[in-house]
Design a protein around this motif. Structure first.
Motif, PDB file in Angstrom:
ATOM      1  N   SER A 279      -3.754  -4.310  -0.314  1.00  0.00           N
ATOM      2  CA  SER A 279      -3.449  -3.751  -1.630  1.00  0.00           C
ATOM      3  C   SER A 279      -4.280  -2.511  -1.924  1.00  0.00           C
ATOM      4  O   SER A 279      -3.766  -1.513  -2.460  1.00  0.00           O
ATOM      5  N   LEU A 280      -5.556  -2.545  -1.570  1.00  0.00           N
ATOM      6  CA  LEU A 280      -6.418  -1.404  -1.875  1.00  0.00           C
ATOM      7  C   LEU A 280      -6.080  -0.194  -1.016  1.00  0.00           C
ATOM      8  O   LEU A 280      -6.194   0.951  -1.471  1.00  0.00           O
ATOM      9  N   ARG A 281      -5.662  -0.421   0.229  1.00  0.00           N
ATOM     10  CA  ARG A 281      -5.188   0.708   1.058  1.00  0.00           C
ATOM     11  C   ARG A 281      -3.976   1.364   0.403  1.00  0.00           C
ATOM     12  O   ARG A 281      -3.872   2.598   0.356  1.00  0.00           O
ATOM     13  N   SER A 282      -3.069   0.545  -0.076  1.00  0.00           N
ATOM     14  CA  SER A 282      -1.871   1.074  -0.717  1.00  0.00           C
ATOM     15  C   SER A 282      -2.221   1.847  -1.976  1.00  0.00           C
ATOM     16  O   SER A 282      -1.671   2.926  -2.240  1.00  0.00           O
ATOM     17  N   PHE A 283      -3.141   1.329  -2.759  1.00  0.00           N
ATOM     18  CA  PHE A 283      -3.541   1.997  -3.991  1.00  0.00           C
ATOM     19  C   PHE A 283      -4.189   3.355  -3.701  1.00  0.00           C
ATOM     20  O   PHE A 283      -3.895   4.352  -4.369  1.00  0.00           O
ATOM     21  N   LYS A 284      -5.073   3.420  -2.710  1.00  0.00           N
ATOM     22  CA  LYS A 284      -5.699   4.699  -2.355  1.00  0.00           C
ATOM     23  C   LYS A 284      -4.644   5.729  -1.949  1.00  0.00           C
ATOM     24  O   LYS A 284      -4.753   6.913  -2.286  1.00  0.00           O
ATOM     25  N   SER A 285      -3.635   5.269  -1.238  1.00  0.00           N
ATOM     26  CA  SER A 285      -2.562   6.176  -0.842  1.00  0.00           C
ATOM     27  C   SER A 285      -1.855   6.747  -2.071  1.00  0.00           C
ATOM     28  O   SER A 285      -1.538   7.939  -2.129  1.00  0.00           O
TER      29      SER A 285
END
Length: 528
Positions: A279-285
């Protein structure tokens, strides 16, 4: 000691505020000024949601300055008039503000302020607060510059010693009208309904800190996989968009906090930790993409009024008479209507539903995308011109370098609200209807609720025929290459998209040709 102005322009915060930090570093006394500008207040894009955010965020900023015997001067005047009167009362030598990525009304205002500063011998220092760059940015180098800006990390809030130099002299206070001392939405010609007051998201630096914390420690675990649903997105989404829009938080702050949270989770083997990391990887993107789209408006401000690919200005829009019904949530498509009524009261929808309602307007009802621009800007509590204008054009298909996405109202309802929970909340006419009846409304209309304004399949088929008739033209392809060169994303060599869409010759130069138009009119049912 000399005085300089800190012009608060949608940067209602002390932390990571380059303009405030630079003003304090000048060694001068800093006079903070916020302007309730009549030209902005009466602009087509402005609504009570926006004024409420300004009023609330200003109040919180004043509260943070109060322990240091500081305040913010709030004037009800357009910028050049306000600065002229203020300079007579309190001579100042410089203005510090951030670089605003605004619409035509603020763009024209900034030009007027620049002319005034040059005529008066006042230095105006504008500082970057986002990963958006001025001055003819080369898209092939933008990614590197964005990473450098983000990696620099957020600036700390000034300490008490520095904030002791933030002052509003009595001579300046005398210029503040009563509505500036205790501002209200109504004082500036706008209003909110009781429901809007209750359901709008709070906007302040204090609220931003709490929202970011709750997202990174509690809610964000369901971000990946949860943000497509209009029901789940109210919890699983970051809910930071209002704070990024009005400057109570910066993308750089959110990015740094996310990376710190990722470091905490790095070696944890649990399934929950794995879901958090995803989820956090997606949010950073998403934080990166936000600046990418805002860059388009900074680079090409005329896109507020014209499609990035000029060829699509000729796209027929025979359904403009449906605009008011679409805005009112009276299209006869249950999920479209639920979304439009939801945003009217809350100011919020998740990204997929924003794309979906734009598609319903432009592709299914054949409304000109430009007719939707300002009415929807007024409905978004998180209105950011660079995002709203860019996304409206992209979802409408008039950028010409992205896959055209035509969303089926029936498929989106079945995929994302199959039990009609969201629909029943926002469309009271359907609350007593079984979910199955709502799902099949297009086939067998539910009593007391209107039939769809258009046959989605036939209307979309006609739109695609018109669209691809333009897209296949040689001049459209040539314009698409120019659009890509100025505005397209650059993907790292080796990525799947790069390999599939980039000719070898273009790959060597770091550019790619736009995708080929599909073969004529295979209608797809809401493919995404």
């Amino acid at each position: 000691m000399a005085t300089v102005l800190w012009w608060v322009k949608s940067d209602f915060r002390l932390a990571d505020n380059p303009a405030l930090t630079a003003a304090l570093n000048s060694g001068s006394t800093v006079l903070p000024v916020y302007l309730f500008e009549p030209a902005v207040l009466r602009a087509e894009e402005t609504s009570g949601f926006h004024v409420a955010a300004w009023v609330e965020a200003l109040g919180d900023l004043r509260g943070r300055l109060r322990p240091h015997s500081a305040d913010v001067l709030a004037l009800h005047a357009d910028a050049v008039e306000a600065f002229g009167r203020l300079r007579e009362a309190v001579p100042f030598e410089a203005i510090y503000s951030h670089e605003e990525i605004g619409s035509a009304v603020t763009f024209a205002r900034d030009h007027a302020v620049g002319d005034w500063c040059r005529a008066e011998g006042v230095a105006w220092h504008e500082h970057r607060q986002t990963g958006v760059f001025r001055g003819g940015i080369d898209r092939n180098t933008r990614g590197r510059r964005w990473r450098q800006f983000t990696a620099a990390g957020p600036l700390p809030a000034p300490d008490g010693t520095a904030l002791a130099r933030v002052r509003v002299p009595e001579a300046a206070h005398a210029l503040q009208p009563p509505e500036g001392a205790r501002p209200t939405v109504e004082a500036f010609g706008h209003r909110l309904t009781d429901a809007q007051r209750d359901l709008r998201q709070p906007v302040s630096e204090t609220a931003a800190e709490a929202t970011l914390s709750s997202f990174l420690t509690e809610r964000g675990v369901c971000y990946s996989g949860g943000i497509s649903s209009p029901n789940d997105a109210f919890v699983c989404g970051s809910r930071l968009s209002v704070h990024l829009a009005w400057g109570t938080l910066t993308g750089r702050q959110a990015y740094a906090a996310t990376e710190a949270r990722q470091a905490e989770l790095k070696d944890q083997p649990s399934e929950e930790a794995k879901q958090w990391r995803k989820s956090l990887r997606s949010f950073k993107s998403r934080l990166h993409w936000r600046d990418h789209f805002a860059q388009r408006l900074e680079t090409e401000p005329q896109m507020e009024h014209a499609p990035l690919n000029a060829a699509y200005a000729a796209l027929p829009t025979p359904g403009d008479e449906h605009l008011e019904a679409w805005l009112a949530g009276a299209t006869g498509w249950p999920l479209v209507d639920a979304c439009m009524r939801c945003v009217a009261e809350t100011g919020f929808l998740n990204f997929r539903m924003r794309a979906f309602v734009t598609s319903a307007a432009v592709h299914s009802l054949r409304i000109d995308w430009r007719k939707t621009l300002y009415p929807m800007a007024r409905r978004w509590a998180d209105y950011a011109p660079g995002i709203h204008i860019s996304q409206t054009q992209m979802q409408a298909g008039v950028v010409g370098i992205n896959q055209l996405r035509v969303y089926s109202p029936d498929k989106q309802l079945a995929d994302h609200d199959a039990d009609a929970v969201f629909v029943k909340r926002w469309v009271p006419e359907l609350r007593d209807a079984p979910a199955e009846a709502i799902l099949n409304h297009h086939l067998d209309p539910v009593a007391g609720y209107p039939a769809p304004l258009a046959d989605w399949r036939e209307s979309s088929k006609a739109m695609r025929a018109d669209y691809y008739a333009i897209k296949r033209l040689p001049e459209t392809r040539a314009l698409a290459e120019q659009v890509y060169e100025r505005h397209g994303s650059r993907r790292a060599p080796g990525s799947r998209t790069w390999k599939s869409n980039t000719p070898k010759k273009a790959r060597k130069t770091g550019t790619r040709k736009p995708e080929k138009a599909p073969k004529p009119a295979p209608l797809f049912d809401g493919q995404e």
